[in-house]
Design an enzyme around this catalytic site. Structure first.
Site, PDB file in Angstrom:
ATOM      1  N   LYS A   1       0.801  -1.366   0.018  1.00 13.51           N
ATOM      2  CA  LYS A   1      -0.125   0.012   0.061  1.00 13.51           C
ATOM      3  C   LYS A   1       0.933   1.415  -0.115  1.00 13.51           C
ATOM      4  O   LYS A   1       2.108   1.276   0.302  1.00 13.51           O
ATOM      5  CB  LYS A   1      -0.829  -0.083   1.184  1.00 13.51           C
ATOM      6  CG  LYS A   1      -1.849  -1.211   1.394  1.00 13.51           C
ATOM      7  CD  LYS A   1      -2.846  -1.068   2.527  1.00 13.51           C
ATOM      8  CE  LYS A   1      -3.740  -2.137   2.702  1.00 13.51           C
ATOM      9  NZ  LYS A   1      -4.934  -1.888   3.454  1.00 13.51           N
TER      10      LYS A   1
ATOM     11  N   TYR B   1     -12.710  -3.078  -2.867  1.00 10.44           N
ATOM     12  CA  TYR B   1     -13.080  -3.218  -1.526  1.00 10.44           C
ATOM     13  C   TYR B   1     -14.590  -2.821  -1.407  1.00 10.44           C
ATOM     14  O   TYR B   1     -15.183  -2.327  -0.591  1.00 10.44           O
ATOM     15  CB  TYR B   1     -12.663  -1.739  -0.860  1.00 10.44           C
ATOM     16  CG  TYR B   1     -11.240  -2.105  -0.286  1.00 10.44           C
ATOM     17  CD1 TYR B   1     -10.668  -3.076   0.189  1.00 10.44           C
ATOM     18  CD2 TYR B   1     -10.044  -0.999  -0.157  1.00 10.44           C
ATOM     19  CE1 TYR B   1      -9.334  -3.273   0.751  1.00 10.44           C
ATOM     20  CE2 TYR B   1      -9.092  -1.170   0.080  1.00 10.44           C
ATOM     21  CZ  TYR B   1      -8.357  -2.492   0.651  1.00 10.44           C
ATOM     22  OH  TYR B   1      -7.390  -2.510   1.273  1.00 10.44           O
TER      23      TYR B   1
ATOM     24  N   ASN C   1      -1.987   0.262   6.983  1.00  8.68           N
ATOM     25  CA  ASN C   1      -1.269  -1.123   7.591  1.00  8.68           C
ATOM     26  C   ASN C   1      -0.711  -1.941   6.469  1.00  8.68           C
ATOM     27  O   ASN C   1      -0.679  -3.028   6.371  1.00  8.68           O
ATOM     28  CB  ASN C   1      -2.546  -1.896   8.088  1.00  8.68           C
ATOM     29  CG  ASN C   1      -3.709  -2.251   7.056  1.00  8.68           C
ATOM     30  OD1 ASN C   1      -3.599  -1.745   6.161  1.00  8.68           O
ATOM     31  ND2 ASN C   1      -4.648  -3.165   7.527  1.00  8.68           N
TER      32      ASN C   1
ATOM     33  N   HIS D   1      -2.073  -5.306   1.599  1.00 12.18           N
ATOM     34  CA  HIS D   1      -3.384  -5.928   1.473  1.00 12.18           C
ATOM     35  C   HIS D   1      -2.919  -7.364   1.065  1.00 12.18           C
ATOM     36  O   HIS D   1      -2.127  -7.429   0.162  1.00 12.18           O
ATOM     37  CB  HIS D   1      -4.157  -5.312   0.337  1.00 12.18           C
ATOM     38  CG  HIS D   1      -5.243  -6.135  -0.170  1.00 12.18           C
ATOM     39  ND1 HIS D   1      -6.298  -6.552   0.622  1.00 12.18           N
ATOM     40  CD2 HIS D   1      -5.217  -7.275  -1.015  1.00 12.18           C
ATOM     41  CE1 HIS D   1      -7.200  -7.423  -0.027  1.00 12.18           C
ATOM     42  NE2 HIS D   1      -6.414  -7.863  -0.962  1.00 12.18           N
TER      43      HIS D   1
ATOM     44  N   GLU E   1      -8.986 -11.340  -7.367  1.00 11.89           N
ATOM     45  CA  GLU E   1      -8.269 -10.231  -7.186  1.00 11.89           C
ATOM     46  C   GLU E   1      -7.012 -10.201  -8.251  1.00 11.89           C
ATOM     47  O   GLU E   1      -6.598  -9.397  -8.740  1.00 11.89           O
ATOM     48  CB  GLU E   1      -7.712 -10.076  -5.699  1.00 11.89           C
ATOM     49  CG  GLU E   1      -8.735  -9.634  -4.439  1.00 11.89           C
ATOM     50  CD  GLU E   1      -8.209  -9.708  -3.397  1.00 11.89           C
ATOM     51  OE1 GLU E   1      -7.109 -10.076  -3.093  1.00 11.89           O
ATOM     52  OE2 GLU E   1      -9.241  -9.252  -2.373  1.00 11.89           O
TER      53      GLU E   1
HETATM   54  P1  ADP Z   1      -7.958  -6.794   5.912  1.00  9.28           P
HETATM   55  O1  ADP Z   1      -7.025  -5.877   4.915  1.00  9.28           O
HETATM   56  O2  ADP Z   1      -7.265  -7.182   7.033  1.00  9.28           O
HETATM   57  O3  ADP Z   1      -8.402  -7.951   4.837  1.00  9.28           O
HETATM   58  P2  ADP Z   1     -10.610  -5.539   5.491  1.00  9.28           P
HETATM   59  O4  ADP Z   1     -10.832  -6.193   4.144  1.00  9.28           O
HETATM   60  O5  ADP Z   1     -11.510  -5.833   6.706  1.00  9.28           O
HETATM   61  O6  ADP Z   1      -9.177  -6.040   6.147  1.00  9.28           O
HETATM   62  O7  ADP Z   1     -10.189  -4.129   5.182  1.00  9.28           O
HETATM   63  C1  ADP Z   1      -9.661  -3.447   4.234  1.00  9.28           C
HETATM   64  C2  ADP Z   1      -8.825  -2.485   4.535  1.00  9.28           C
HETATM   65  O8  ADP Z   1      -9.577  -1.242   5.022  1.00  9.28           O
HETATM   66  C3  ADP Z   1      -7.872  -2.553   5.610  1.00  9.28           C
HETATM   67  O9  ADP Z   1      -6.521  -3.155   5.482  1.00  9.28           O
HETATM   68  C4  ADP Z   1      -7.515  -1.270   6.339  1.00  9.28           C
HETATM   69  O10 ADP Z   1      -6.578  -0.270   5.439  1.00  9.28           O
HETATM   70  C5  ADP Z   1      -9.046  -0.401   6.046  1.00  9.28           C
HETATM   71  N1  ADP Z   1      -9.794  -0.862   7.215  1.00  9.28           N
HETATM   72  C6  ADP Z   1     -10.548  -1.858   7.749  1.00  9.28           C
HETATM   73  N2  ADP Z   1     -11.112  -1.440   8.964  1.00  9.28           N
HETATM   74  C7  ADP Z   1     -10.684  -0.312   9.270  1.00  9.28           C
HETATM   75  C8  ADP Z   1     -11.062   0.692  10.401  1.00  9.28           C
HETATM   76  N3  ADP Z   1     -12.025   0.222  11.436  1.00  9.28           N
HETATM   77  N4  ADP Z   1     -10.642   1.886  10.362  1.00  9.28           N
HETATM   78  C9  ADP Z   1      -9.759   2.557   9.259  1.00  9.28           C
HETATM   79  N5  ADP Z   1      -9.621   1.584   8.338  1.00  9.28           N
HETATM   80  C10 ADP Z   1     -10.088   0.382   8.233  1.00  9.28           C
END
Ligand code: ADP
Length: 158
Positions: free
Chosen positions: A11, A51, A114, A117, A128
């Site tokens: 990212k 997303y 974070n 992905h 994907e």
């Molecule tokens: P992951 O990336 O762990 O599979 P998700 O698919 O639930 O998680 O979410 C996609 C992305 O959206 C996350 O990696 C993060 O960047 C963002 N995200 C998810 N939940 C939150 C939250 N509560 N607050 C801010 N950003 C979030």
């Protein structure tokens, strides 16, 4: 046990913080085979698809803006059970909760910024990979080390 491919996106938080080498190094050392890799600028349309499961969340616009902040690196890795292997290496969504030793646990302190992905199931991995790579951008090649990564029954192609 099956030979799988999975998608990883480094990212903008990884690109901006200079962590591309650190993260790809981890996947290389683990033993995964890099099948494809490129830099690209994500768009609103692509992120609405990628997303879609977050569409109703209040933070959805902010997450999309964050993913478009600069170009990203998209990678396709292959290995036995690669989807679970990479997901385990990724750690929990929230970097403050992610266990040390995982990528998110070691490199970030945010639930949004974070770093990576990674695909979370065989279904999403297939969708994907097709979303981010053209077939000709993915490569088959042999690696001389394969007999030292797997025993023959694990890696059926040997
Ligand atoms: P992951 O990336 O762990 O599979 P998700 O698919 O639930 O998680 O979410 C996609 C992305 O959206 C996350 O990696 C993060 O960047 C963002 N995200 C998810 N939940 C939150 C939250 N509560 N607050 C801010 N950003 C979030």
């Amino acid at each position: 046990m099956s030979l799988e491919r999975t998608l990883v996106i480094l990212k903008p938080s990884a690109v901006q913080r200079g962590l591309i080498g650190e993260i790809t190094h981890r996947f290389e050392r683990k033993g995964l085979r890099l099948a494809g890799m490129k830099m690209m600028q994500l768009t609103e349309d692509l992120l609405n698809e990628h997303y879609a499961h977050l569409a109703g969340k209040p933070f959805f616009p902010r997450v999309k803006a964050s993913m478009m902040a600069c170009p990203v690196i998209v990678c396709c890795y292959e290995g036995v059970d690669a989807i679970q292997v990479v997901r385990s290496m990724t750690g929990a969504t929230n970097g403050r909760v992610a266990v040390p030793g995982t990528i998110r646990g070691d490199y970030c302190v945010s639930s949004q910024e974070n770093i990576v992905h990674t695909s979370d199931s065989p279904k999403t991995a297939a969708e994907e990979i097709a979303r981010f790579f053209k077939p000709e951008e993915l490569f088959e090649y042999d690696r001389a080390i394969v007999d030292f990564l797997y025993y023959p029954e694990e890696y059926k192609l040997t």
